[in-house]
Design a protein around this motif. Structure first.
Motif, PDB file in Angstrom:
ATOM      1  N   TYR A  55      26.527  27.530  16.612  1.00  0.00           N
ATOM      2  CA  TYR A  55      27.700  27.709  17.462  1.00  0.00           C
ATOM      3  C   TYR A  55      27.276  28.200  18.848  1.00  0.00           C
ATOM      4  N   ILE A  56      28.148  28.016  19.801  1.00  0.00           N
ATOM      5  CA  ILE A  56      27.936  28.575  21.128  1.00  0.00           C
ATOM      6  C   ILE A  56      27.808  30.097  21.024  1.00  0.00           C
ATOM      7  N   SER A  57      26.825  30.667  21.702  1.00  0.00           N
ATOM      8  CA  SER A  57      26.629  32.133  21.677  1.00  0.00           C
ATOM      9  C   SER A  57      27.589  32.759  22.684  1.00  0.00           C
ATOM     10  N   TYR A  58      28.838  32.768  22.310  1.00  0.00           N
ATOM     11  CA  TYR A  58      29.884  33.192  23.241  1.00  0.00           C
ATOM     12  C   TYR A  58      29.703  34.648  23.672  1.00  0.00           C
ATOM     13  N   ASP A  59      29.428  35.520  22.708  1.00  0.00           N
ATOM     14  CA  ASP A  59      29.271  36.942  23.029  1.00  0.00           C
ATOM     15  C   ASP A  59      28.075  37.176  23.950  1.00  0.00           C
ATOM     16  N   ASP A  60      26.965  36.450  23.711  1.00  0.00           N
ATOM     17  CA  ASP A  60      25.776  36.617  24.557  1.00  0.00           C
ATOM     18  C   ASP A  60      26.033  36.152  25.987  1.00  0.00           C
ATOM     19  N   LEU A  61      26.725  35.028  26.127  1.00  0.00           N
ATOM     20  CA  LEU A  61      27.046  34.512  27.470  1.00  0.00           C
ATOM     21  C   LEU A  61      27.971  35.472  28.210  1.00  0.00           C
ATOM     22  N   LYS A  62      28.933  36.009  27.478  1.00  0.00           N
ATOM     23  CA  LYS A  62      29.859  36.966  28.104  1.00  0.00           C
ATOM     24  C   LYS A  62      29.111  38.235  28.510  1.00  0.00           C
ATOM     25  N   HIS A  63      28.207  38.669  27.650  1.00  0.00           N
ATOM     26  CA  HIS A  63      27.425  39.866  27.963  1.00  0.00           C
ATOM     27  C   HIS A  63      26.531  39.622  29.180  1.00  0.00           C
ATOM     28  N   GLN A  64      25.952  38.428  29.260  1.00  0.00           N
ATOM     29  CA  GLN A  64      25.099  38.102  30.409  1.00  0.00           C
ATOM     30  C   GLN A  64      25.896  38.162  31.715  1.00  0.00           C
ATOM     31  N   LEU A  69      33.697  29.170  30.639  1.00  0.00           N
ATOM     32  CA  LEU A  69      33.762  28.638  32.007  1.00  0.00           C
ATOM     33  C   LEU A  69      34.920  29.266  32.773  1.00  0.00           C
ATOM     34  N   LYS A  70      36.050  29.412  32.091  1.00  0.00           N
ATOM     35  CA  LYS A  70      37.205  30.037  32.732  1.00  0.00           C
ATOM     36  C   LYS A  70      36.893  31.488  33.099  1.00  0.00           C
ATOM     37  N   LYS A  71      36.220  32.187  32.178  1.00  0.00           N
ATOM     38  CA  LYS A  71      35.871  33.589  32.424  1.00  0.00           C
ATOM     39  C   LYS A  71      34.874  33.696  33.575  1.00  0.00           C
ATOM     40  N   HIS A  72      33.904  32.793  33.607  1.00  0.00           N
ATOM     41  CA  HIS A  72      32.915  32.786  34.693  1.00  0.00           C
ATOM     42  C   HIS A  72      33.584  32.585  36.039  1.00  0.00           C
ATOM     43  N   ASP A  73      34.445  31.577  36.135  1.00  0.00           N
ATOM     44  CA  ASP A  73      35.084  31.261  37.424  1.00  0.00           C
ATOM     45  C   ASP A  73      35.969  32.402  37.906  1.00  0.00           C
ATOM     46  N   LYS A  74      36.583  33.090  36.943  1.00  0.00           N
ATOM     47  CA  LYS A  74      37.495  34.170  37.320  1.00  0.00           C
ATOM     48  C   LYS A  74      36.745  35.416  37.777  1.00  0.00           C
ATOM     49  N   THR A  75      35.643  35.737  37.107  1.00  0.00           N
ATOM     50  CA  THR A  75      34.942  36.990  37.420  1.00  0.00           C
ATOM     51  C   THR A  75      33.949  36.843  38.569  1.00  0.00           C
ATOM     52  N   THR A  76      33.348  35.663  38.734  1.00  0.00           N
ATOM     53  CA  THR A  76      32.318  35.498  39.775  1.00  0.00           C
ATOM     54  C   THR A  76      32.853  34.879  41.056  1.00  0.00           C
ATOM     55  N   LYS A  77      34.035  34.228  40.959  1.00  0.00           N
ATOM     56  CA  LYS A  77      34.619  33.500  42.097  1.00  0.00           C
ATOM     57  C   LYS A  77      33.818  32.247  42.456  1.00  0.00           C
ATOM     58  N   GLU A 134      39.671  37.017  26.946  1.00  0.00           N
ATOM     59  CA  GLU A 134      39.241  36.352  25.723  1.00  0.00           C
ATOM     60  C   GLU A 134      40.422  35.893  24.877  1.00  0.00           C
ATOM     61  N   LEU A 135      41.612  36.270  25.232  1.00  0.00           N
ATOM     62  CA  LEU A 135      42.772  35.920  24.419  1.00  0.00           C
ATOM     63  C   LEU A 135      42.930  34.418  24.344  1.00  0.00           C
ATOM     64  N   LEU A 136      43.255  33.920  23.152  1.00  0.00           N
ATOM     65  CA  LEU A 136      43.571  32.507  23.026  1.00  0.00           C
ATOM     66  C   LEU A 136      44.818  32.222  23.837  1.00  0.00           C
TER      67      LEU A 136
END
Length: 719
Positions: free
Chosen positions: A19-28, A134-142, A519-521
């Motif tokens: 599976y995608i390592s979602y938690d690791d990517l978010k932590h990074q 991707l949505k989280k990345h775009d929102k937090t990093t601009k 992270e909410l669905l």
């Protein structure tokens, strides 16, 4: 529910490392921002993109390997199943397969079915995971990464695998094994020959996450209906397209929405791609139950090249059936009926200046025993509604009976967003023909009460398309429209239901981590719908909200039965009490009816729009209103006679009571007339209002009590 938590709960243990390592990517993301004082640089962007690429390669490679494995297993099983079935007729009894061989085959196919289910679930979860990160990345990093990475996702489209071909093969093999090599034979296009059957049709929405699972569940009980078993399955085979006709006033839309008696829908339908030459002209007519007739769908076939001429009247109904009369393949009566139908449709289209207004497209998977219509289940996926009108001055069909710039190429990316509505769910339709008093099969009852489906009584593709695509031309909306933004996914209610393998039931203990709001669905509410409950709170097979049960119900306490004789006696006594003392006994409102939908959803409704709730009111309700009115008149006249008697034969103190009774009588008569007129207007308009009267009876009691009290008071002072 937060997506990280949802992923950890839903993943399959044997697939956990892929599976995608979602938690690791978010932590990074969080760590990089924290270490750089919340500044995101190009170097950090490249590092994060590289990690995403690794995750995509991991998921794509695993999906590819599992796909190959599943195809190989199906191919091997297919070969073995046909060998076993062929050996059934072997002249040597020792060479014939025994029950154990069929049981082993059934177990093997069930395991493959579980593999397909797991693979479909794996791809859905991972695709959602990539979209979320991707949505989280775009929102937090601009930084805008989603458009760039979407191209890379398209290059490795693990999420676009279509399992319909596998499902059709598995269905055929499983049916052969389940029936021990003797599947039901019959005409796939024919209905059953049963007599005196009651047909029940219910509709449900299915979330995309549950589509493959639902198909796999159903195929273990019913085979996929294939019209040409000798032909290899093709994606176009499941495509169904309909062109709906209406005028600028949307008369057919309103009639179908309100469920008016005799309301019609006129559509042209074809099966397969745009090269199909046979077009079916269909008319659906709604009939109220009190008429003694049933709602019907009638149709006749035309050649595609003749459709334009037929719709303008240049090609007559008589010409359309001229060849059929000469061939003599159909009876004269049948041809006369079809010709009469064609004349009526053609006349209605020309008279009311109808034109194509909307197209519906979907891919249908139907499950049914060939030639046996007692149980039919169909699932429509990739449902899309497309504008075909010219109401805004743009003729999308260019004078044709359908637009030609699209075919069956879902998702129709060439269209502007204002011209298309891509429905977010699949539509499941369950059609049953069961003898009176007979229960549906248990597996169907389990299915429709499960977390996989959400019942939506009388959902209509035509109505939904009209409401969403033509908002400037309609002011009444279907009851389900305001709740389209509520997610229909629910937690599993029946633990033993669904496709599963015991070894895959354990949850993986993935690493935890801090979770936040992003992270909410999206729009997920696992508690189900609020406000109007579509019908998961009841058994949809027993209670259709707007078809089987009228809004206004007769009181039924007198007919209720219970295992407790005391309770039964009390029910009967209470029923008698209501019958003789409750003037609103004929206006008992269906429990759970919400009369304030427009108020409930006023913040979601566009300005000037209202929700239309189709309400079935039987003609006897009119007579009930009249009987109630006459009862009130009788009470008013009785009070008037009482006042006259007191005035003529009573003493001085009785004069006060006489005046009180006269006022009460007059008030009762005026109020009775007002209520009768109001009720009649509301019933004729099929309005969803509160018909019960809690004010009138209390008012009469108050006036009578006041008059009587005044009489005693004056009598006391006279003494």
């Amino acid at each position: 529910m937060k997506f990280g938590e949802h992923l950890r709960e839903a993943l399959i243990k044997n697939y956990a490392f892929y599976y995608i390592s979602y938690d690791d990517l978010k932590h990074q993301l969080k760590k990089a921002l924290k270490d750089n004082d919340d500044k995101w640089t190009n170097d950090l962007e490249e590092d994060f993109l590289a990690e995403l690429e690794k995750e995509l390669d991991k998921v794509y490679s695993f999906t590819k390997v599992k796909n190959t494995e599943v195809h190989r297993r199906i191919k091997d099983s297919e070969k073995y199943v046909y060998e076993v079935v062929a050996a059934i007729d072997d002249p040597n009894p020792d060479e014939r397969p025994d029950e154990r061989i069929f049981e082993d085959l059934e177990e093997e196919l069930s395991d493959i079915i579980a593999d397909v289910h797991d693979l479909a679930k794996f791809t859905r979860l991972n695709y959602t995971g990539f979209q979320k990160i991707l949505k989280k990345h775009d929102k937090t990093t601009k930084f805008s990464l989603r458009p760039i990475f979407s191209v890379r996702l398209s290059a490795k489209p693990f999420y676009k695998d279509n399992y319909d071909n596998l499902i059709v093969k598995l269905s055929k093999l499983y049916d052969l094994v389940r029936t021990r090599g003797n599947p039901v034979r019959g005409d796939s296009a024919a209905g059953g020959s049963q007599q005196n059957f009651v047909r029940q049709t219910t509709k449900y929405w299915v979330h995309p996450d549950n589509i493959t699972e639902l198909k796999l569940i159903v195929l273990k009980h019913l085979p996929v209906l294939v019209f040409n078993a000798d032909k290899e399955f093709d994606v176009e085979d499941s495509a169904i397209t309909s062109i709906y006709y209406d005028n600028k006033d949307m008369d057919l839309y309103y009639g179908r929405l309100r469920k008016d008696e005799g309301a019609e829908a006129i559509r042209l339908r074809w099966y397969g791609g745009m090269k199909t030459d046979q077009i079916f002209v269909e008319r659906k007519t709604h009939r109220e139950d009190w008429t003694g007739e049933k709602s019907v769908k009638a149709r006749f076939a035309l050649k595609e090249k003749k459709v334009n001429q037929f719709m303008t009247g240049e090609f007559t109904a008589q010409q359309a059936f001229e060849k059929a009369r000469k061939d003599g393949k159909k009876s004269v009566q049948e041809i006369d009926n079809l010709e009469s139908l064609a004349k009526e449709v053609q006349y209605r289209v020309i008279k009311d200046k109808m034109r194509p207004v909307m197209r519906s497209f979907y891919n249908r998977t139907a499950f049914q025993l060939p030639g046996d219509a007692r149980v039919r289940i169909s699932l429509d996926t990739e449902l899309s509604m497309v504008r075909e009108d010219n109401f805004d001055g743009h003729d999308r069909t260019n004078g044709n009976w359908r637009r030609m710039d699209i075919g069956v190429d879902f998702p129709f990316s060439q269209l502007s967003e204002s011209d298309i509505c891509r429905f977010p769910y699949a539509v499941l339709e369950v059609k049953l023909q069961t003898q009176l008093g007979q229960e549906p099969p248990q597996w169907i009852r389990d299915l429709v009460q499960s977390h996989i489906v959400e019942a939506v009584p009388k959902f209509s593709k035509f109505i939904h398309g009209g409401a969403t695509l033509l908002p400037d031309y309609v002011d009444l909306l279907p009851f389900w429209l305001p709740q389209m933004d509520v997610d229909i996914r629910k937690p599993k209610i029946q633990e033993g239901f669904g496709i599963k393998r015991d070894k895959h039931l354990h949850k993986s203990s993935s690493s935890g981590g801090e979770m936040d709001e992003e992270e909410l669905l999206d729009n997920t509410d696992y508690s189900g719908y609020g406000g109007v409950h579509f019908s998961n709170d009841i058994n949809p097979l027993e209670d259709d909200l707007d078809e089987q049960t009228p809004l206004l119900l007769p009181n039924n306490y007198s007919s209720r039965q219970s295992n407790n004789p005391v309770k039964t006696f009390l029910y009967h006594m209470y029923g008698k009490f209501l019958y003789y003392f409750n003037d609103d006994r004929s206006f008992t409102v269906k429990p759970g009816t919400n009369f304030n939908l427009n108020e409930t959803y006023k913040n979601k409704l566009p300005k000037g729009k209202k929700i239309c709730i189709p309400i079935r009111i039987e003609p006897k309700v009119y007579f009930a209103a009249e009987r109630t009115f006459l009862s009130w008149l009788s009470i008013g006249m009785l009070l008037g006679f009482t006042g006259s008697a007191l005035l003529n034969y009573g003493n001085r103190s009785a004069l006060t009571a006489a005046i009180g009774f006269f006022i009460t009588s007059l008030t009762t008569l005026i109020y009775a007339i007002y209520i009768y007129v109001w009720r009649t207007i509301q019933i004729r308009g099929k309005k969803a209002v509160e018909y019960a009267d809690s004010f009138g009876p209390n008012m009469i009691c108050f006036f009578i009590a006041a008059s009587t009290f005044a009489t005693f008071t004056f009598k006391y002072f006279d003494l």
